[in-house]
Enzyme design. Structure first.
Site, PDB file in Angstrom:
ATOM      1  CG  HIS A 250      18.025  44.061 103.872  1.00 32.83           C
ATOM      2  ND1 HIS A 250      17.928  45.116 103.030  1.00 32.83           N
ATOM      3  CD2 HIS A 250      18.242  43.102 103.395  1.00 32.83           C
ATOM      4  CE1 HIS A 250      18.145  44.507 101.878  1.00 32.83           C
ATOM      5  NE2 HIS A 250      18.217  43.264 102.056  1.00 32.83           N
ATOM      6  CD  GLU A 305      20.772  34.896 103.808  1.00 33.42           C
ATOM      7  OE1 GLU A 305      20.076  34.026 103.442  1.00 33.42           O
ATOM      8  OE2 GLU A 305      21.687  35.327 103.074  1.00 33.42           O
TER       9      GLU A 305
HETATM   10  N1  ACO Z   1      22.414  42.613 114.930  1.00 32.54           N
HETATM   11  C1  ACO Z   1      23.086  43.735 115.684  1.00 32.54           C
HETATM   12  N2  ACO Z   1      23.124  44.805 115.339  1.00 32.54           N
HETATM   13  C2  ACO Z   1      23.022  45.253 114.006  1.00 32.54           C
HETATM   14  C3  ACO Z   1      22.660  44.407 113.110  1.00 32.54           C
HETATM   15  C4  ACO Z   1      22.392  42.952 113.407  1.00 32.54           C
HETATM   16  N3  ACO Z   1      21.905  42.153 112.555  1.00 32.54           N
HETATM   17  N4  ACO Z   1      22.529  44.983 111.989  1.00 32.54           N
HETATM   18  C5  ACO Z   1      22.888  46.084 112.006  1.00 32.54           C
HETATM   19  N5  ACO Z   1      23.010  46.356 113.149  1.00 32.54           N
HETATM   20  C6  ACO Z   1      23.391  47.529 113.734  1.00 32.54           C
HETATM   21  C7  ACO Z   1      24.978  48.036 113.615  1.00 32.54           C
HETATM   22  O1  ACO Z   1      25.687  47.561 114.819  1.00 32.54           O
HETATM   23  C8  ACO Z   1      24.706  49.458 113.707  1.00 32.54           C
HETATM   24  O2  ACO Z   1      24.669  49.979 114.870  1.00 32.54           O
HETATM   25  P1  ACO Z   1      25.706  51.038 115.644  1.00 32.54           P
HETATM   26  O3  ACO Z   1      25.473  52.089 114.645  1.00 32.54           O
HETATM   27  O4  ACO Z   1      24.969  51.311 116.971  1.00 32.54           O
HETATM   28  O5  ACO Z   1      27.027  50.485 115.615  1.00 32.54           O
HETATM   29  C9  ACO Z   1      23.367  49.820 112.865  1.00 32.54           C
HETATM   30  O6  ACO Z   1      22.628  48.799 113.202  1.00 32.54           O
HETATM   31  C10 ACO Z   1      23.536  49.975 111.433  1.00 32.54           C
HETATM   32  O7  ACO Z   1      24.252  48.940 110.835  1.00 32.54           O
HETATM   33  P2  ACO Z   1      24.799  49.099 109.521  1.00 32.54           P
HETATM   34  O8  ACO Z   1      26.216  48.109 109.481  1.00 32.54           O
HETATM   35  O9  ACO Z   1      25.353  50.573 109.226  1.00 32.54           O
HETATM   36  O10 ACO Z   1      23.848  48.731 108.528  1.00 32.54           O
HETATM   37  P3  ACO Z   1      24.151  48.256 106.734  1.00 32.54           P
HETATM   38  O11 ACO Z   1      22.941  48.517 106.256  1.00 32.54           O
HETATM   39  O12 ACO Z   1      25.433  48.525 106.408  1.00 32.54           O
HETATM   40  O13 ACO Z   1      24.050  46.576 106.989  1.00 32.54           O
HETATM   41  C11 ACO Z   1      23.640  44.410 107.028  1.00 32.54           C
HETATM   42  C12 ACO Z   1      23.331  45.672 106.670  1.00 32.54           C
HETATM   43  C13 ACO Z   1      25.041  43.876 106.613  1.00 32.54           C
HETATM   44  C14 ACO Z   1      22.454  43.415 106.456  1.00 32.54           C
HETATM   45  C15 ACO Z   1      23.525  44.209 108.498  1.00 32.54           C
HETATM   46  O14 ACO Z   1      22.268  44.557 109.096  1.00 32.54           O
HETATM   47  C16 ACO Z   1      24.241  42.868 109.120  1.00 32.54           C
HETATM   48  O15 ACO Z   1      25.387  42.898 109.610  1.00 32.54           O
HETATM   49  N6  ACO Z   1      23.272  41.905 109.387  1.00 32.54           N
HETATM   50  C17 ACO Z   1      23.633  40.609 109.758  1.00 32.54           C
HETATM   51  C18 ACO Z   1      24.122  39.857 108.791  1.00 32.54           C
HETATM   52  C19 ACO Z   1      22.895  39.383 107.836  1.00 32.54           C
HETATM   53  O16 ACO Z   1      22.067  38.943 108.197  1.00 32.54           O
HETATM   54  N7  ACO Z   1      23.162  39.239 106.476  1.00 32.54           N
HETATM   55  C20 ACO Z   1      22.215  38.986 105.442  1.00 32.54           C
HETATM   56  C21 ACO Z   1      21.540  40.054 104.842  1.00 32.54           C
HETATM   57  S1  ACO Z   1      20.412  39.749 103.755  1.00 32.54           S
HETATM   58  C22 ACO Z   1      21.195  39.537 102.360  1.00 32.54           C
HETATM   59  O17 ACO Z   1      22.263  39.753 101.732  1.00 32.54           O
HETATM   60  C23 ACO Z   1      20.807  38.329 101.555  1.00 32.54           C
END
Ligand code: ACO
Length: 363
Positions: A250, A305
Site C-alpha cells: 500500500h 483487498e
Molecule cells: N507484491 C510484490 N511486490 C510488491 C507489491 C506486491 N503486492 N507491492 C509493491 N511491491 C514492490 C514493488 O515491486 C517495488 O519493489 P522494487 O522497487 O524492488 O521493484 C516496491 O515494492 C515498491 O512498490 P511501488 O509500486 O513503488 O509501491 P506503490 O506505493 O507505488 O504501490 C500498490 C502501491 C499499487 C498498492 C502496490 O503495493 C501493489 O501493486 N499492490 C498489489 C495490488 C493491490 O493489492 N492493490 C490494492 C491496493 S489497496 C486499494 O487500492 C483499495
C-alpha cells in the site's frame, strides 16, 4: 526518447480534508472523528454516509433520512434499468455502471448524490442478473442498501448475516483519504463539472488492478496456488518473476491495513460459510514472509483487498462484481469529497517539470 519520471505524487500533501485520515505508520483509519473499527461495529453504509455528508447536505447527519432517500433513489433508478440493459452490450459491470450514471436524468426531486448512490446498487444487481440471463428484480425501499442489493441480486431475501457482512464491507471502504479514485473525483469536481461526472471519473480510476481491481485476482491467486504444499513455491516464483502479490502492499500503510482485520472478522463471523479462511490465512502468513525475504526494506503488508475477496466470496458475490461493488461503497465517500472540494477548493492544477527536447536556438 527520454520519458519523464513520475513518482506518483509519493509523499505530496495535496490538500486538506475533514473527511478521513489514513495513518500509514500507526495503521489506523479515522473517518470524521471515529476509528473505522468503532464505526462499523454497529453501523453500516447509511451510518457512514450520514456521517460523511453531515454539514454538506440538507439531511446529511440524519441516518433515517439518508436511508429513506436512498430507498427512494433506488426505486427511481429501477425505471432506467431497461434502457441501461439495452445499451450495456458486452461492457463489464463497472464499465456499464459508468453508462448507467450518464443516463441519470437531471431532476430536482432527489439531490444528485442520493440519485447516484441509490442508482449504483440497482444498476449493478440488474447488470449481473442480466449477464446470467435473469430478469431484474425491483428494489425494496424499506431495506438498507446492502440487504436490498443482495435481494435484488439473488431474487430472494438474503440471510441477515450476509446482509450485515456486506453492509460492514461497504461501510469499511466508503472513504480513505486522497486515494487515486477519490483524488480523481476531486480533480473533476474542482473544475465544477458536477457530481455525476466526478463519480463517473472515480469509477474509471477504481477499475485498475493496482486500486479497486485487486480482490478478484486475490481469489484467482488462491485458486492457482491450490494446495498447502504449493503455497511457498508459488509465492516465491511469483515475486522472483516480478509479479505483484494481489492484496499486499500500500502506498500509505507501511504496516497492516486496519481494514484487513475488520474484513477478516467479517469472514470469521460468517462461520461455516467462510470456506477457505484457514487456507487464505496460511497464504497470507507465507506471503508476508516471502515479501520480507525477497523485498527487504519495502515494508509490504496485507491491504484491504485480501480479506475483501474472502468476505465477498463468502456472501456469494460473483468475482465480476467485486470492483463495481467497491464503487457502491466508495461512491458515498466520493460524493462527500465532491461537496468539500466544490465548497472550498480552487481548480486543481499542479505544475509539471519539462524534461523534453528544447527548440533549437535561432542562428
Ligand atoms: N507484491 C510484490 N511486490 C510488491 C507489491 C506486491 N503486492 N507491492 C509493491 N511491491 C514492490 C514493488 O515491486 C517495488 O519493489 P522494487 O522497487 O524492488 O521493484 C516496491 O515494492 C515498491 O512498490 P511501488 O509500486 O513503488 O509501491 P506503490 O506505493 O507505488 O504501490 C500498490 C502501491 C499499487 C498498492 C502496490 O503495493 C501493489 O501493486 N499492490 C498489489 C495490488 C493491490 O493489492 N492493490 C490494492 C491496493 S489497496 C486499494 O487500492 C483499495
Amino acid at each position: 526518447m527520454k520519458i519523464g519520471h513520475n513518482d506518483g505524487l509519493d509523499g505530496v500533501m495535496a490538500g486538506e480534508t475533514v473527511l478521513s485520515h489514513v495513518d500509514g505508520e500507526a495503521g489506523t483509519l479515522i473517518v470524521r472523528g471515529a476509528m473505522i473499527e468503532d464505526l462499523v461495529r454497529h453501523g453500516g453504509l447509511e451510518d457512514v454516509a450520514a456521517l460523511l455528508w453531515d454539514g454538506f447536505t440538507a439531511d446529511g447527519g440524519d441516518v433515517a433520512a439518508v436511508r429513506r432517500d436512498l430507498g427512494a433513489a433506488r426505486q427511481a433508478a429501477f425505471a432506467l434499468v431497461p434502457g441501461l440493459l439495452s445499451v450495456a452490450g458486452r461492457l463489464t459491470p463497472i464499465e456499464a455502471l459508468r453508462v448507467g450514471l450518464a443516463l441519470l436524468p437531471d431532476e430536482d426531486r432527489l439531490p444528485a448524490h442520493v440519485r447516484v448512490c441509490g442508482a449504483l446498487p440497482v444498476f449493478l444487481a440488474a447488470l449481473l442478473r442480466h449477464g446470467a440471463g435473469d430478469a431484474p428484480v425491483a428494489p425494496d425501499p424499506a431495506l438498507g442498501t446492502a440487504a436490498d442489493l443482495l435481494r435484488m441480486l439473488r431474487g430472494a431475501p438474503a440471510p441477515q448475516a450476509h446482509a450485515r457482512a456486506l453492509d460492514v464491507y461497504l461501510a469499511t471502504v466508503a472513504d480513505h483519504g486522497f486515494n487515486a479514485s477519490t483524488f480523481t473525483a476531486r480533480v473533476i469536481a474542482s473544475t465544477r463539472a458536477g457530481l455525476v461526472s466526478a463519480v463517473i471519473g472515480g469509477l474509471c480510476a477504481l477499475k485498475g488492478p493496482l486500486h479497486g481491481g485487486a480482490p478478484g485476482p486475490v481469489l484467482d491467486m488462491l485458486d492457482e496456488i491450490g494446495t498447502i504444499d504449493n503455497i511457498g513455491p508459488w509465492l516465491e516464483q511469483a515475486v522472483v518473476d516480478g509479479s505483484r502479490l494481489m492484496g499486499f502492499g500500500h502506498r500509505i500503510y507501511k504496516v497492516r491495513d486496519p481494514r484487513a482485520d475488520v474484513l477478516k472478522q467479517v469472514v470469521r463471523d460468517l462461520g461455516p460459510s467462510s470456506g477457505r479462511l484457514a487456507f487464505a490465512a496460511e497464504v497470507e502468513r507465507q506471503a508476508l514472509a516471502t515479501l520480507r525475504r525477497l523485498k527487504p526494506g519495502r515494508r509490504l503488508d496485507t491491504n484491504v483487498e485480501f480479506y475483501t475477496a474472502l468476505a465477498l466470496e463468502a456472501v456469494g458475490i460473483p468475482r465480476a462484481a467485486f470492483t463495481p461493488l467497491f464503487g457502491v461503497g466508495r461512491a458515498v465517500g466520493w460524493c462527500a469529497h465532491v461537496f468539500e472540494q466544490e465548497r472550498g477548493g480552487r481548480i486543481i492544477r499542479p505544475l509539471s517539470r519539462y524534461v523534453g527536447p528544447v527548440p533549437k536556438q535561432a542562428a
